[in-house]
Design a protein around this motif. Structure first.
Motif, PDB file in Angstrom:
ATOM      1  N   HIS A  47      -8.765   0.691  -7.294  1.00  0.00           N
ATOM      2  CA  HIS A  47      -7.392   0.574  -6.800  1.00  0.00           C
ATOM      3  C   HIS A  47      -7.331   0.097  -5.345  1.00  0.00           C
ATOM      4  O   HIS A  47      -6.266  -0.350  -4.896  1.00  0.00           O
ATOM      5  CB  HIS A  47      -6.685   1.939  -6.872  1.00  0.00           C
ATOM      6  N   PHE A  48      -8.416   0.238  -4.639  1.00  0.00           N
ATOM      7  CA  PHE A  48      -8.396   0.007  -3.195  1.00  0.00           C
ATOM      8  C   PHE A  48      -7.942  -1.388  -2.768  1.00  0.00           C
ATOM      9  O   PHE A  48      -7.049  -1.518  -1.913  1.00  0.00           O
ATOM     10  CB  PHE A  48      -9.767   0.356  -2.590  1.00  0.00           C
ATOM     11  N   PRO A  49      -8.502  -2.493  -3.319  1.00  0.00           N
ATOM     12  CA  PRO A  49      -8.191  -3.800  -2.717  1.00  0.00           C
ATOM     13  C   PRO A  49      -6.709  -4.173  -2.767  1.00  0.00           C
ATOM     14  O   PRO A  49      -6.129  -4.580  -1.752  1.00  0.00           O
ATOM     15  CB  PRO A  49      -9.053  -4.771  -3.545  1.00  0.00           C
ATOM     16  N   SER A  50      -6.087  -4.050  -3.934  1.00  0.00           N
ATOM     17  CA  SER A  50      -4.676  -4.426  -4.041  1.00  0.00           C
ATOM     18  C   SER A  50      -3.791  -3.482  -3.239  1.00  0.00           C
ATOM     19  O   SER A  50      -2.816  -3.918  -2.610  1.00  0.00           O
ATOM     20  CB  SER A  50      -4.246  -4.428  -5.511  1.00  0.00           C
ATOM     21  N   THR A  51      -4.117  -2.191  -3.258  1.00  0.00           N
ATOM     22  CA  THR A  51      -3.322  -1.231  -2.498  1.00  0.00           C
ATOM     23  C   THR A  51      -3.446  -1.502  -1.003  1.00  0.00           C
ATOM     24  O   THR A  51      -2.466  -1.376  -0.253  1.00  0.00           O
ATOM     25  CB  THR A  51      -3.764   0.206  -2.813  1.00  0.00           C
ATOM     26  N   PHE A  52      -4.628  -1.868  -0.563  1.00  0.00           N
ATOM     27  CA  PHE A  52      -4.828  -2.188   0.860  1.00  0.00           C
ATOM     28  C   PHE A  52      -3.851  -3.274   1.308  1.00  0.00           C
ATOM     29  O   PHE A  52      -3.205  -3.159   2.363  1.00  0.00           O
ATOM     30  CB  PHE A  52      -6.267  -2.632   1.113  1.00  0.00           C
ATOM     31  N   TYR A  53      -3.731  -4.339   0.512  1.00  0.00           N
ATOM     32  CA  TYR A  53      -2.828  -5.413   0.890  1.00  0.00           C
ATOM     33  C   TYR A  53      -1.372  -4.992   0.792  1.00  0.00           C
ATOM     34  O   TYR A  53      -0.536  -5.398   1.616  1.00  0.00           O
ATOM     35  CB  TYR A  53      -3.094  -6.659   0.037  1.00  0.00           C
ATOM     36  N   PHE A  54      -1.044  -4.171  -0.200  1.00  0.00           N
ATOM     37  CA  PHE A  54       0.324  -3.665  -0.286  1.00  0.00           C
ATOM     38  C   PHE A  54       0.700  -2.912   0.990  1.00  0.00           C
ATOM     39  O   PHE A  54       1.822  -3.035   1.488  1.00  0.00           O
ATOM     40  CB  PHE A  54       0.489  -2.755  -1.495  1.00  0.00           C
ATOM     41  N   MET A  55      -0.254  -2.164   1.529  1.00  0.00           N
ATOM     42  CA  MET A  55       0.028  -1.348   2.711  1.00  0.00           C
ATOM     43  C   MET A  55       0.172  -2.188   3.984  1.00  0.00           C
ATOM     44  O   MET A  55       0.527  -1.673   5.043  1.00  0.00           O
ATOM     45  CB  MET A  55      -1.057  -0.286   2.885  1.00  0.00           C
ATOM     46  N   VAL A  56      -0.074  -3.492   3.887  1.00  0.00           N
ATOM     47  CA  VAL A  56       0.151  -4.397   5.008  1.00  0.00           C
ATOM     48  C   VAL A  56       1.561  -4.997   4.934  1.00  0.00           C
ATOM     49  O   VAL A  56       2.048  -5.558   5.912  1.00  0.00           O
ATOM     50  CB  VAL A  56      -0.927  -5.508   5.025  1.00  0.00           C
ATOM     51  N   THR A  57       2.217  -4.862   3.788  1.00  0.00           N
ATOM     52  CA  THR A  57       3.553  -5.432   3.611  1.00  0.00           C
ATOM     53  C   THR A  57       4.613  -4.506   4.226  1.00  0.00           C
ATOM     54  O   THR A  57       4.339  -3.336   4.518  1.00  0.00           O
ATOM     55  CB  THR A  57       3.884  -5.626   2.119  1.00  0.00           C
ATOM     56  N   PRO A  58       5.839  -5.000   4.378  1.00  0.00           N
ATOM     57  CA  PRO A  58       6.913  -4.152   4.903  1.00  0.00           C
ATOM     58  C   PRO A  58       7.293  -2.989   3.979  1.00  0.00           C
ATOM     59  O   PRO A  58       8.064  -2.116   4.385  1.00  0.00           O
ATOM     60  CB  PRO A  58       8.097  -5.131   5.047  1.00  0.00           C
ATOM     61  N   HIS A  59       6.754  -2.983   2.769  1.00  0.00           N
ATOM     62  CA  HIS A  59       7.139  -1.974   1.785  1.00  0.00           C
ATOM     63  C   HIS A  59       6.131  -0.826   1.689  1.00  0.00           C
ATOM     64  O   HIS A  59       6.234   0.022   0.797  1.00  0.00           O
ATOM     65  CB  HIS A  59       7.337  -2.633   0.422  1.00  0.00           C
ATOM     66  N   ALA A  60       5.200  -0.783   2.615  1.00  0.00           N
ATOM     67  CA  ALA A  60       4.198   0.282   2.612  1.00  0.00           C
ATOM     68  C   ALA A  60       4.840   1.665   2.714  1.00  0.00           C
ATOM     69  O   ALA A  60       4.288   2.653   2.208  1.00  0.00           O
ATOM     70  CB  ALA A  60       3.215   0.086   3.759  1.00  0.00           C
ATOM     71  N   VAL A  61       6.016   1.740   3.332  1.00  0.00           N
ATOM     72  CA  VAL A  61       6.697   3.033   3.493  1.00  0.00           C
ATOM     73  C   VAL A  61       7.054   3.666   2.158  1.00  0.00           C
ATOM     74  O   VAL A  61       7.362   4.863   2.105  1.00  0.00           O
ATOM     75  CB  VAL A  61       7.963   2.886   4.357  1.00  0.00           C
ATOM     76  N   LEU A  62       7.019   2.879   1.079  1.00  0.00           N
ATOM     77  CA  LEU A  62       7.312   3.435  -0.239  1.00  0.00           C
ATOM     78  C   LEU A  62       6.399   4.614  -0.558  1.00  0.00           C
ATOM     79  O   LEU A  62       6.818   5.587  -1.205  1.00  0.00           O
ATOM     80  CB  LEU A  62       7.156   2.345  -1.315  1.00  0.00           C
TER      81      LEU A  62
END
Length: 219
Positions: A172-187
């Motif tokens: 799960h790490f690679p895709s989640t890592f990039y998600f956490m760089v987006t403005p929607h990481a606060v989700l």
């Protein structure tokens, strides 16, 4: 013994999945960059390694492999020790849960999350394509439903397959890592057990090392 070779850019999510597994087991490896922008992944040399022209490819002596999850499992089997057993194949119930959540990652989690990453990060930064907010909004709704299931699971266990780190968490790490760089990481703040799980993963030395090479360059 010569180090194994991983063919593909370190910033690729599929390449990173393999690299973090290699780091976890302490294997020697060499990353051979493949230049996506000049279509090197479609060259005859790379097609000989991966006939679908995708990344990564993997070489261990005369053995050539492709598909990142298959490569990762090969690595984890080859270098398994009593201390590092990330597939849990000695326990039928544990490996079953690893398999279940590996399927969830591939077919439910990543398809909900990846469009957000591409629209918010890769398309605008690497290709100059504006973010499609409609796609982002639809994907966020899908992701919220997925995270509700993850929150319930992780409220009962520290990791997805149980109270032990396994391949499925690393996957799960690679895709989640990039998600956490987006403005929607606060989700993730709305799912405290999911956020705590993610923070445990990010504290691992292997993930710290691989993630340092994953921020995409500007086009």
């Amino acid at each position: 013994m010569a180090p194994v070779k991983v063919f593909g850019p370190a910033m690729s999510t599929n390449v990173a999945r393999v690299l973090v597994c290699l780091e976890e087991v302490g294997a020697e490896y060499e990353v051979v960059n493949i230049d996506f922008k000049v279509m090197e992944h479609k060259s005859p040399e790379h097609l000989a390694r991966n006939p679908f022209g995708q990344m990564p490819a993997f070489q261990d002596g005369d053995l050539l492999l492709f598909e990142s999850r298959a490569i990762s499992k090969y690595v984890l089997r080859k270098y398994k020790t009593d201390e590092v057993d990330l597939l849990r194949e000695g326990n039928l119930k544990e490996i079953a849960m690893v398999d279940v959540w590996t399927e969830v990652d591939a077919h439910t989690y990543k398809p909900a999350l990846s469009p957000i990453v591409y629209e918010c990060l890769f398309n605008p930064i690497m290709y100059g394509i504006p973010t499609n907010e409609k796609v982002v909004a639809e994907s966020l709704e899908k992701l919220k439903k997925v995270l509700e299931v993850y929150e319930a699971r992780l409220s009962k266990h520290e990791y997805l397959a149980g109270d032990f780190i396994s391949f499925v968490d690393l996957s799960h790490f690679p895709s989640t890592f990039y998600f956490m760089v987006t403005p929607h990481a606060v989700l993730f703040d709305s799912y405290p057990h999911v956020k705590a799980w993610w923070e445990r993963l990010m504290a691992r030395p292997s993930i710290k090392k691989i993630s340092a090479n994953m921020i995409p360059p500007k086009a």
